[in-house]
Design a protein around this motif. Structure first.
Motif, PDB file in Angstrom:
ATOM      1  N   CYS B  77       0.834  -1.204   0.000  1.00 20.97           N
ATOM      2  CA  CYS B  77       0.000   0.000   0.000  1.00 20.97           C
ATOM      3  C   CYS B  77       0.862   1.245   0.000  1.00 20.97           C
ATOM      4  O   CYS B  77       1.922   1.276   0.625  1.00 20.97           O
ATOM      5  CB  CYS B  77      -0.856   0.032   1.259  1.00 20.97           C
ATOM      6  N   CYS B  78       0.361   2.273  -0.656  1.00 26.89           N
ATOM      7  CA  CYS B  78       1.029   3.567  -0.686  1.00 26.89           C
ATOM      8  C   CYS B  78       0.209   4.555   0.130  1.00 26.89           C
ATOM      9  O   CYS B  78      -1.011   4.619  -0.002  1.00 26.89           O
ATOM     10  CB  CYS B  78       1.178   4.042  -2.131  1.00 26.89           C
ATOM     11  N   GLY B  79       0.862   5.301   0.966  1.00 21.62           N
ATOM     12  CA  GLY B  79       0.186   6.360   1.718  1.00 21.62           C
ATOM     13  C   GLY B  79       0.518   7.710   1.118  1.00 21.62           C
ATOM     14  O   GLY B  79       1.434   7.827   0.293  1.00 21.62           O
ATOM     15  N   LEU B  80      -0.195   8.752   1.510  1.00 22.23           N
ATOM     16  CA  LEU B  80       0.138  10.138   1.132  1.00 22.23           C
ATOM     17  C   LEU B  80       0.453  10.277  -0.356  1.00 22.23           C
ATOM     18  O   LEU B  80       1.563  10.656  -0.735  1.00 22.23           O
ATOM     19  CB  LEU B  80       1.359  10.624   1.940  1.00 22.23           C
ATOM     20  N   ASN B  81      -0.527   9.990  -1.199  1.00 27.77           N
ATOM     21  CA  ASN B  81      -0.238   9.944  -2.628  1.00 27.77           C
ATOM     22  C   ASN B  81      -1.100  10.875  -3.485  1.00 27.77           C
ATOM     23  O   ASN B  81      -0.881  10.975  -4.675  1.00 27.77           O
ATOM     24  CB  ASN B  81      -0.355   8.497  -3.130  1.00 27.77           C
ATOM     25  N   GLU B  95       9.189  12.913  -2.211  1.00 30.19           N
ATOM     26  CA  GLU B  95      10.138  12.463  -3.231  1.00 30.19           C
ATOM     27  C   GLU B  95      10.007  10.958  -3.476  1.00 30.19           C
ATOM     28  O   GLU B  95      10.238  10.476  -4.582  1.00 30.19           O
ATOM     29  CB  GLU B  95      11.554  12.804  -2.752  1.00 30.19           C
ATOM     30  N   TYR B  96       9.630  10.245  -2.410  1.00 33.42           N
ATOM     31  CA  TYR B  96       9.509   8.788  -2.493  1.00 33.42           C
ATOM     32  C   TYR B  96       8.141   8.356  -1.972  1.00 33.42           C
ATOM     33  O   TYR B  96       7.602   8.985  -1.068  1.00 33.42           O
ATOM     34  CB  TYR B  96      10.587   8.109  -1.638  1.00 33.42           C
ATOM     35  N   PRO B  97       7.601   7.275  -2.499  1.00 34.33           N
ATOM     36  CA  PRO B  97       6.312   6.808  -1.979  1.00 34.33           C
ATOM     37  C   PRO B  97       6.460   6.204  -0.577  1.00 34.33           C
ATOM     38  O   PRO B  97       7.428   5.499  -0.299  1.00 34.33           O
ATOM     39  CB  PRO B  97       5.895   5.737  -2.990  1.00 34.33           C
ATOM     40  N   THR B  98       5.506   6.500   0.280  1.00 32.40           N
ATOM     41  CA  THR B  98       5.432   5.889   1.607  1.00 32.40           C
ATOM     42  C   THR B  98       4.724   4.552   1.454  1.00 32.40           C
ATOM     43  O   THR B  98       3.560   4.513   1.033  1.00 32.40           O
ATOM     44  CB  THR B  98       4.639   6.807   2.563  1.00 32.40           C
ATOM     45  N   LEU B  99       5.407   3.468   1.777  1.00 36.02           N
ATOM     46  CA  LEU B  99       4.868   2.135   1.507  1.00 36.02           C
ATOM     47  C   LEU B  99       4.742   1.319   2.790  1.00 36.02           C
ATOM     48  O   LEU B  99       5.568   1.430   3.692  1.00 36.02           O
ATOM     49  CB  LEU B  99       5.776   1.388   0.530  1.00 36.02           C
ATOM     50  N   HIS B 211      -9.396  12.299  -7.724  1.00 37.53           N
ATOM     51  CA  HIS B 211      -9.165  11.829  -9.083  1.00 37.53           C
ATOM     52  C   HIS B 211      -7.734  11.328  -9.199  1.00 37.53           C
ATOM     53  O   HIS B 211      -6.796  11.987  -8.742  1.00 37.53           O
ATOM     54  CB  HIS B 211      -9.437  12.947 -10.095  1.00 37.53           C
ATOM     55  N   THR B 212      -7.583  10.168  -9.836  1.00 35.67           N
ATOM     56  CA  THR B 212      -6.252   9.566  -9.918  1.00 35.67           C
ATOM     57  C   THR B 212      -5.289  10.396 -10.777  1.00 35.67           C
ATOM     58  O   THR B 212      -4.088  10.154 -10.755  1.00 35.67           O
ATOM     59  CB  THR B 212      -6.320   8.135 -10.487  1.00 35.67           C
ATOM     60  N   SER B 213      -5.806  11.379 -11.517  1.00 39.50           N
ATOM     61  CA  SER B 213      -4.895  12.259 -12.267  1.00 39.50           C
ATOM     62  C   SER B 213      -4.038  13.084 -11.308  1.00 39.50           C
ATOM     63  O   SER B 213      -3.012  13.630 -11.715  1.00 39.50           O
ATOM     64  CB  SER B 213      -5.695  13.185 -13.190  1.00 39.50           C
ATOM     65  N   THR B 214      -4.440  13.164 -10.032  1.00 36.75           N
ATOM     66  CA  THR B 214      -3.645  13.932  -9.066  1.00 36.75           C
ATOM     67  C   THR B 214      -2.741  13.040  -8.198  1.00 36.75           C
ATOM     68  O   THR B 214      -2.180  13.512  -7.212  1.00 36.75           O
ATOM     69  CB  THR B 214      -4.559  14.792  -8.151  1.00 36.75           C
ATOM     70  N   LEU B 215      -2.616  11.780  -8.574  1.00 37.14           N
ATOM     71  CA  LEU B 215      -1.690  10.906  -7.842  1.00 37.14           C
ATOM     72  C   LEU B 215      -0.247  11.372  -8.044  1.00 37.14           C
ATOM     73  O   LEU B 215       0.166  11.645  -9.175  1.00 37.14           O
ATOM     74  CB  LEU B 215      -1.799   9.455  -8.332  1.00 37.14           C
ATOM     75  N   VAL B 216       0.517  11.464  -6.977  1.00 40.96           N
ATOM     76  CA  VAL B 216       1.932  11.807  -7.107  1.00 40.96           C
ATOM     77  C   VAL B 216       2.669  10.659  -7.796  1.00 40.96           C
ATOM     78  O   VAL B 216       3.468  10.863  -8.708  1.00 40.96           O
ATOM     79  CB  VAL B 216       2.564  12.079  -5.720  1.00 40.96           C
ATOM     80  N   PHE B 217       2.398   9.428  -7.334  1.00 39.21           N
ATOM     81  CA  PHE B 217       2.999   8.238  -7.937  1.00 39.21           C
ATOM     82  C   PHE B 217       1.880   7.434  -8.590  1.00 39.21           C
ATOM     83  O   PHE B 217       1.072   6.803  -7.899  1.00 39.21           O
ATOM     84  CB  PHE B 217       3.720   7.393  -6.878  1.00 39.21           C
ATOM     85  N   GLY B 218       1.806   7.487  -9.900  1.00 32.85           N
ATOM     86  CA  GLY B 218       0.785   6.753 -10.633  1.00 32.85           C
ATOM     87  C   GLY B 218       1.066   5.258 -10.589  1.00 32.85           C
ATOM     88  O   GLY B 218       2.135   4.827 -10.130  1.00 32.85           O
ATOM     89  N   PRO B 219       0.094   4.456 -11.075  1.00 33.30           N
ATOM     90  CA  PRO B 219       0.236   2.999 -10.977  1.00 33.30           C
ATOM     91  C   PRO B 219       1.554   2.449 -11.530  1.00 33.30           C
ATOM     92  O   PRO B 219       2.233   1.676 -10.831  1.00 33.30           O
ATOM     93  CB  PRO B 219      -0.978   2.499 -11.779  1.00 33.30           C
ATOM     94  N   ALA B 220       1.932   2.819 -12.739  1.00 33.81           N
ATOM     95  CA  ALA B 220       3.148   2.228 -13.313  1.00 33.81           C
ATOM     96  C   ALA B 220       4.395   2.665 -12.551  1.00 33.81           C
ATOM     97  O   ALA B 220       5.305   1.875 -12.299  1.00 33.81           O
ATOM     98  CB  ALA B 220       3.275   2.611 -14.789  1.00 33.81           C
ATOM     99  N   ARG B 221       4.417   3.926 -12.133  1.00 32.53           N
ATOM    100  CA  ARG B 221       5.583   4.420 -11.395  1.00 32.53           C
ATOM    101  C   ARG B 221       5.710   3.705 -10.053  1.00 32.53           C
ATOM    102  O   ARG B 221       6.805   3.359  -9.602  1.00 32.53           O
ATOM    103  CB  ARG B 221       5.436   5.938 -11.199  1.00 32.53           C
TER     104      ARG B 221
END
Lengths: 285, 285
Positions: B77-81, B95-99, B211-221
């Motif tokens: 899971c990713c937090g704060l995204n 800068e990095y995803p919180t996982l 909206h997922t367009s505002t995700l910092v780290f999108g699915p592929a990333r």
């Protein structure tokens, strides 16, 4: 009784009973976790030992030792658990255990090379680990104690740069094949109820030494606590935390270099000896 | 194409292709994860649909929906995204995803009652989740994008009291059977590459909308990043984080009461609807 998971061919492992130095009797199970799912596992092991011909004994090289629980459903780790280390850091004893998760893919064999891609701050954490032998849901401490199949040695090798990128340690703790565990699971009678000293060495130099009598949350209490929110099952693994002496805590901090050897040892269970290989990643982070 | 995991008897599930409202064609796999381990899963599903007799269609009740991936090897899971939520909280973009990790036992079916023992601060987190369809080790974003099997809906129900007992969130995030996921996995073509709105409701009241367009780290990333430290495999699940509007962030904070119903919805995928049952534990923590 001491049990190991041995590599018997490509990708194949089998549970085995230790009967002498590097000598094992194969058991009818793919790995120690699969064996423990049989409630009669103690009898299975005893009968195998009683009936086995001398010719059945397998001599295993260090490299034949697979991760003790290659299919562990849950690997749960406790941080900040040695009272003397917490006190020397000037902190209060915690009211609740600090817990985080790993996956079975994180585990490595007792003599495996630990290959790390893309970290510059690889650190050691010598630990006693508990192998779950029963099913625990909202159990009390007595039930949890009765469900401990045995104990093993682990090194929760931690990539401090990744661990500290965010508030959640998981990403620095879950690199594939970086947590050696083994060489065997020793049943509680072999280790005096896990009242043991845990030692960690880097290139032969003693860097960590802690006694489990100073654990804030002992094995049974830890299992009971975890079982309040998630069911523990046979073959699950719980790491009990590391004593003082990790590289990050040194002045200046000290991290592992490519080629360093970490040794992790608990009397009555055994020893892990792992060369660390640090490789730069092909891609940018 | 939309796939579900259906309960077909006690403890038994089978993967199924959605062919109409609550209408499914059974597929030759125990669950969606098992289906995805067959590299030809798309063809298997297409051929089943082409050859199936009308009589093969199964009408499934909401309660027949099992957790989409009951045997998921990894749930990460990713937090704060969500950028808008992070900015509204006055924080910097990370800068990095919180996982953090969950286990397969944490998952629940799309209409299952979510039963929580021993928490007084049960909160909701509506999320888009990514189903992994390939094997990813130190992959780049293009490889990760190609390995996305599809998307599903999840609610990362969080026990805030347990989550905040220590610095590591895991224990408040890993209560058994508290993360509903489903009702189906929709392949990327069904959801415009996951460019979607995620909505959460409590007792019918809209509380989250992002909206997922505002995700910092999108699915592929996100998948590429995770694959730098651990291998992702078919049937693994990655939760992408929750938008603003969780109960903990309200003034005063609002938590779920026994009997509340949480609904989680993404257009093009479907909806989770879960009654929450909050029970006090038999034992002390």
């Amino acid at each position: 009784m001491k049990l190991a998971t041995l590599r018997t061919g490509a990708q194949t492992t089998t549970a085995a009973l230790a009967v002498g130095p590097d000598a094992y009797l194969p058991l009818p199970a793919g790995d120690v976790g699969a064996l423990l799912r049989d409630p009669a596992w103690r009898e299975v092991a005893r009968e195998t030992a009683a009936r086995a011909a001398r010719s059945a004994v397998v001599q295993a090289a260090a490299g034949d030792l697979a991760p003790l629980l290659p299919q562990a459903g849950k690997v749960i780790c406790c941080g900040l658990n040695y009272a003397d280390h917490i006190r020397e850091m000037g902190r209060e004893l915690p009211e609740y255990p600090t817990l985080f998760a790993k996956f079975a893919d994180t585990l490595a064999g007792a003599a495996d090379e630990v290959v790390v891609h893309g970290s510059e701050r690889v650190d050691w954490e010598a630990e006693l680990a508990v192998v779950v032998g029963g099913t625990l849901t909202r159990a009390d401490e007595a039930e949890a104690a009765a469900a401990i199949a045995g104990y093993t040695v682990a090194n929760d090798v931690s990539m401090r740069d990744w661990q500290n990128r965010t508030l959640q340690w998981f990403q620095g703790k879950a690199f594939d094949a970086t947590t050696p565990v083994g060489p065997v699971m020793a049943t509680p009678d072999e280790v005096g109820g896990a009242n043991v000293e845990v030692r960690g060495y880097v290139n032969g130099e003693l860097v960590q030494r802690g006694h489990t009598s100073t654990l804030v949350f002992g094995p049974a209490r830890l299992l009971a606590y975890i079982s309040r929110f998630t069911t523990l099952r046979p073959g699950d693994l719980v790491l009990t935390g590391t004593p003082g002496g990790v590289g990050m805590g040194m002045t200046p901090p000290r991290f592992l270099a490519d080629g360093d050897v970490i040794t992790t040892e608990i009397d009555g269970i055994g020893r892990l000896e792992n060369r660390v290989s640090i490789r730069q990643p092909a891609l940018q982070d």
